[in-house]
Scaffold this motif. Structure first.
Motif, PDB file in Angstrom:
ATOM      1  N   VAL A  71       0.958  -1.277  -0.215  1.00 24.08           N
ATOM      2  CA  VAL A  71       0.096  -0.012  -0.265  1.00 24.08           C
ATOM      3  C   VAL A  71       0.619   1.492   0.215  1.00 24.08           C
ATOM      4  O   VAL A  71       2.130   0.758   0.271  1.00 24.08           O
ATOM      5  N   LEU A  72       0.201   2.246  -0.991  1.00 23.80           N
ATOM      6  CA  LEU A  72       0.911   3.522  -0.900  1.00 23.80           C
ATOM      7  C   LEU A  72      -0.109   4.536   0.594  1.00 23.80           C
ATOM      8  O   LEU A  72      -0.974   4.432  -0.029  1.00 23.80           O
ATOM      9  N   CYS A  73       0.984   5.109   1.437  1.00 23.70           N
ATOM     10  CA  CYS A  73       0.431   6.053   2.508  1.00 23.70           C
ATOM     11  C   CYS A  73      -0.253   7.140   2.026  1.00 23.70           C
ATOM     12  O   CYS A  73       0.383   7.628   1.707  1.00 23.70           O
ATOM     13  N   GLU A  81       4.375  -3.349   3.589  1.00 24.74           N
ATOM     14  CA  GLU A  81       3.633  -3.811   3.224  1.00 24.74           C
ATOM     15  C   GLU A  81       2.824  -4.321   3.742  1.00 24.74           C
ATOM     16  O   GLU A  81       2.647  -3.822   5.078  1.00 24.74           O
ATOM     17  N   ALA A  82       1.321  -4.698   3.502  1.00 27.13           N
ATOM     18  CA  ALA A  82       0.162  -4.896   4.007  1.00 27.13           C
ATOM     19  C   ALA A  82      -0.606  -6.170   3.921  1.00 27.13           C
ATOM     20  O   ALA A  82       0.069  -6.977   4.089  1.00 27.13           O
ATOM     21  N   THR A  83      -1.259  -6.683   5.221  1.00 30.57           N
ATOM     22  CA  THR A  83      -2.193  -8.093   5.194  1.00 30.57           C
ATOM     23  C   THR A  83      -3.350  -7.570   4.681  1.00 30.57           C
ATOM     24  O   THR A  83      -3.946  -6.631   4.540  1.00 30.57           O
ATOM     25  N   PRO A  84      -4.142  -8.319   3.767  1.00 30.42           N
ATOM     26  CA  PRO A  84      -5.410  -8.482   2.870  1.00 30.42           C
ATOM     27  C   PRO A  84      -6.307  -8.191   4.050  1.00 30.42           C
ATOM     28  O   PRO A  84      -6.565  -6.904   3.716  1.00 30.42           O
ATOM     29  N   ALA A  85      -6.011  -8.514   5.339  1.00 31.30           N
ATOM     30  CA  ALA A  85      -7.157  -7.383   6.399  1.00 31.30           C
ATOM     31  C   ALA A  85      -6.895  -6.319   6.820  1.00 31.30           C
ATOM     32  O   ALA A  85      -8.186  -5.821   7.286  1.00 31.30           O
ATOM     33  N   ARG A  86      -6.040  -6.135   7.075  1.00 26.82           N
ATOM     34  CA  ARG A  86      -5.320  -4.708   7.504  1.00 26.82           C
ATOM     35  C   ARG A  86      -4.789  -3.849   6.662  1.00 26.82           C
ATOM     36  O   ARG A  86      -3.799  -3.696   6.846  1.00 26.82           O
ATOM     37  N   THR A  88      -3.599  -1.621   6.470  1.00 27.72           N
ATOM     38  CA  THR A  88      -2.762  -0.036   7.201  1.00 27.72           C
ATOM     39  C   THR A  88      -1.458   0.503   7.100  1.00 27.72           C
ATOM     40  O   THR A  88      -0.411  -1.023   6.367  1.00 27.72           O
ATOM     41  N   CYS A  89      -0.913   1.954   6.830  1.00 25.37           N
ATOM     42  CA  CYS A  89       0.498   2.042   6.887  1.00 25.37           C
ATOM     43  C   CYS A  89       1.332   1.337   7.967  1.00 25.37           C
ATOM     44  O   CYS A  89       1.025   1.875   9.322  1.00 25.37           O
ATOM     45  N   ALA A  90       2.340   0.792   7.071  1.00 24.94           N
ATOM     46  CA  ALA A  90       3.525   0.304   8.632  1.00 24.94           C
ATOM     47  C   ALA A  90       3.824   1.627   8.614  1.00 24.94           C
ATOM     48  O   ALA A  90       4.527   1.069  10.251  1.00 24.94           O
ATOM     49  N   ALA A  91       4.236   2.713   8.564  1.00 23.13           N
ATOM     50  CA  ALA A  91       5.575   3.928   9.322  1.00 23.13           C
ATOM     51  C   ALA A  91       4.408   4.630   9.813  1.00 23.13           C
ATOM     52  O   ALA A  91       5.117   5.469  10.713  1.00 23.13           O
ATOM     53  N   CYS A  92       3.534   5.283   9.850  1.00 22.70           N
ATOM     54  CA  CYS A  92       2.312   5.373  10.546  1.00 22.70           C
ATOM     55  C   CYS A  92       1.637   5.152  11.049  1.00 22.70           C
ATOM     56  O   CYS A  92       0.455   5.744  11.957  1.00 22.70           O
ATOM     57  N   ALA A  93       0.988   4.033  10.295  1.00 23.78           N
ATOM     58  CA  ALA A  93      -0.085   3.415  10.562  1.00 23.78           C
ATOM     59  C   ALA A  93      -1.269   3.511  10.707  1.00 23.78           C
ATOM     60  O   ALA A  93      -2.820   3.448  10.833  1.00 23.78           O
ATOM     61  N   CYS A  94      -1.934   4.590  10.100  1.00 23.08           N
ATOM     62  CA  CYS A  94      -3.250   5.152   9.867  1.00 23.08           C
ATOM     63  C   CYS A  94      -3.292   4.695   8.182  1.00 23.08           C
ATOM     64  O   CYS A  94      -2.811   3.838   8.241  1.00 23.08           O
ATOM     65  N   SER A  95      -4.989   4.566   8.248  1.00 20.02           N
ATOM     66  CA  SER A  95      -5.483   3.499   7.213  1.00 20.02           C
ATOM     67  C   SER A  95      -5.901   4.528   5.879  1.00 20.02           C
ATOM     68  O   SER A  95      -6.285   3.879   5.110  1.00 20.02           O
ATOM     69  N   ARG A  96      -5.161   5.335   5.843  1.00 20.05           N
ATOM     70  CA  ARG A  96      -5.740   6.141   4.563  1.00 20.05           C
ATOM     71  C   ARG A  96      -4.394   6.011   3.590  1.00 20.05           C
ATOM     72  O   ARG A  96      -3.608   6.634   3.036  1.00 20.05           O
ATOM     73  N   THR A  97      -4.977   4.674   3.108  1.00 20.16           N
ATOM     74  CA  THR A  97      -3.562   4.307   1.990  1.00 20.16           C
ATOM     75  C   THR A  97      -4.112   3.440   0.519  1.00 20.16           C
ATOM     76  O   THR A  97      -5.675   3.458   0.672  1.00 20.16           O
ATOM     77  N   ARG A  98      -3.354   3.290  -0.506  1.00 21.03           N
ATOM     78  CA  ARG A  98      -4.232   3.033  -1.717  1.00 21.03           C
ATOM     79  C   ARG A  98      -3.192   2.226  -2.229  1.00 21.03           C
ATOM     80  O   ARG A  98      -2.092   1.836  -1.916  1.00 21.03           O
ATOM     81  N   LEU A  99      -4.286   0.960  -2.382  1.00 23.67           N
ATOM     82  CA  LEU A  99      -3.590  -0.047  -3.000  1.00 23.67           C
ATOM     83  C   LEU A  99      -2.778  -0.555  -4.523  1.00 23.67           C
ATOM     84  O   LEU A  99      -3.031   0.382  -4.933  1.00 23.67           O
ATOM     85  N   LEU A 100      -1.323  -0.631  -3.821  1.00 18.26           N
ATOM     86  CA  LEU A 100      -0.909  -0.563  -4.956  1.00 18.26           C
ATOM     87  C   LEU A 100      -0.476  -1.780  -6.043  1.00 18.26           C
ATOM     88  O   LEU A 100      -0.290  -2.456  -6.794  1.00 18.26           O
ATOM     89  N   SER A 101      -0.484  -3.183  -4.730  1.00 20.39           N
ATOM     90  CA  SER A 101      -0.277  -4.923  -5.362  1.00 20.39           C
ATOM     91  C   SER A 101      -1.112  -5.389  -4.096  1.00 20.39           C
ATOM     92  O   SER A 101      -0.587  -5.514  -3.015  1.00 20.39           O
ATOM     93  N   GLY A 102      -1.655  -6.721  -4.676  1.00 17.52           N
ATOM     94  CA  GLY A 102      -2.017  -7.801  -4.213  1.00 17.52           C
ATOM     95  C   GLY A 102      -3.655  -8.240  -4.220  1.00 17.52           C
ATOM     96  O   GLY A 102      -3.935  -9.372  -4.411  1.00 17.52           O
ATOM     97  N   ASP A 103      -3.742  -7.238  -5.552  1.00 17.17           N
ATOM     98  CA  ASP A 103      -5.296  -7.624  -6.213  1.00 17.17           C
ATOM     99  C   ASP A 103      -4.852  -8.538  -7.470  1.00 17.17           C
ATOM    100  O   ASP A 103      -6.141  -8.147  -8.207  1.00 17.17           O
ATOM    101  N   GLU A 104      -3.456  -8.795  -8.609  1.00 20.25           N
ATOM    102  CA  GLU A 104      -3.796  -9.310  -9.198  1.00 20.25           C
ATOM    103  C   GLU A 104      -3.324 -10.713  -9.536  1.00 20.25           C
ATOM    104  O   GLU A 104      -2.987 -10.827  -8.287  1.00 20.25           O
ATOM    105  N   MET A 105      -3.076 -10.830 -10.422  1.00 12.66           N
ATOM    106  CA  MET A 105      -2.640 -12.224 -11.017  1.00 12.66           C
ATOM    107  C   MET A 105      -1.666 -12.229 -12.259  1.00 12.66           C
ATOM    108  O   MET A 105      -2.376 -11.049 -13.757  1.00 12.66           O
TER     109      MET A 105
END
Ligand SMILES: [Zn+2]
Length: 116
Positions: A71-73, A81-86, A88-105
């Motif tokens: 995710v991009l914060c 890196e985030a988990t599918p269920a959460r 959130t940004c690993a740096a500042c813990a906020c949840s305003r993130t944009r998905l960069l990868s993880g939903d593709e094949m």
């Protein structure tokens, strides 16, 4: 069934690659599947085994790798890196993130066979 149509599309793509490169078959393929893609790797594998008979990929090994969820914060611009269920940004813990990868094949690599 979702995975069966994905598997057929994949086999069509492989047939196209074989024609394009004048190959005789496919020996191995590697897929990268994100946990948010909605594709179940075990079901896709089963569908692939079933639908590859008499295709260029009849004997190809299928390797499935999990893709990372990234995710991009929007607050601090960190990529983490985030988990599918959460997501959130690993740096500042906020949840305003944009998905960069993880939903593709992705078709990560294809090993073609040449000659008999
Ligand atoms: Zn952040």
């Amino acid at each position: 069934m979702h995975e069966l149509s994905i598997s057929r599309a994949l086999l069509d793509q492989l047939a196209g690659l074989v024609r394009q490169h004048n190959a005789t078959g496919v020996s191995a393929i590697t897929l990268c599947i994100g946990p948010l893609s909605g594709i179940e790797p075990a079901l896709l594998r089963a569908a692939y085994m079933q639908s590859r008979k008499q295709t260029v990929a009849e004997h190809a090994d299928l390797i499935i790798l999990p893709a990372a969820v990234r995710v991009l914060c929007q607050e601090c611009a960190a990529v983490s890196e985030a988990t599918p269920a959460r997501l959130t940004c690993a740096a500042c813990a906020c949840s305003r993130t944009r998905l960069l990868s993880g939903d593709e094949m992705l078709l990560e690599s294809v090993d073609l066979e040449f000659g008999a």
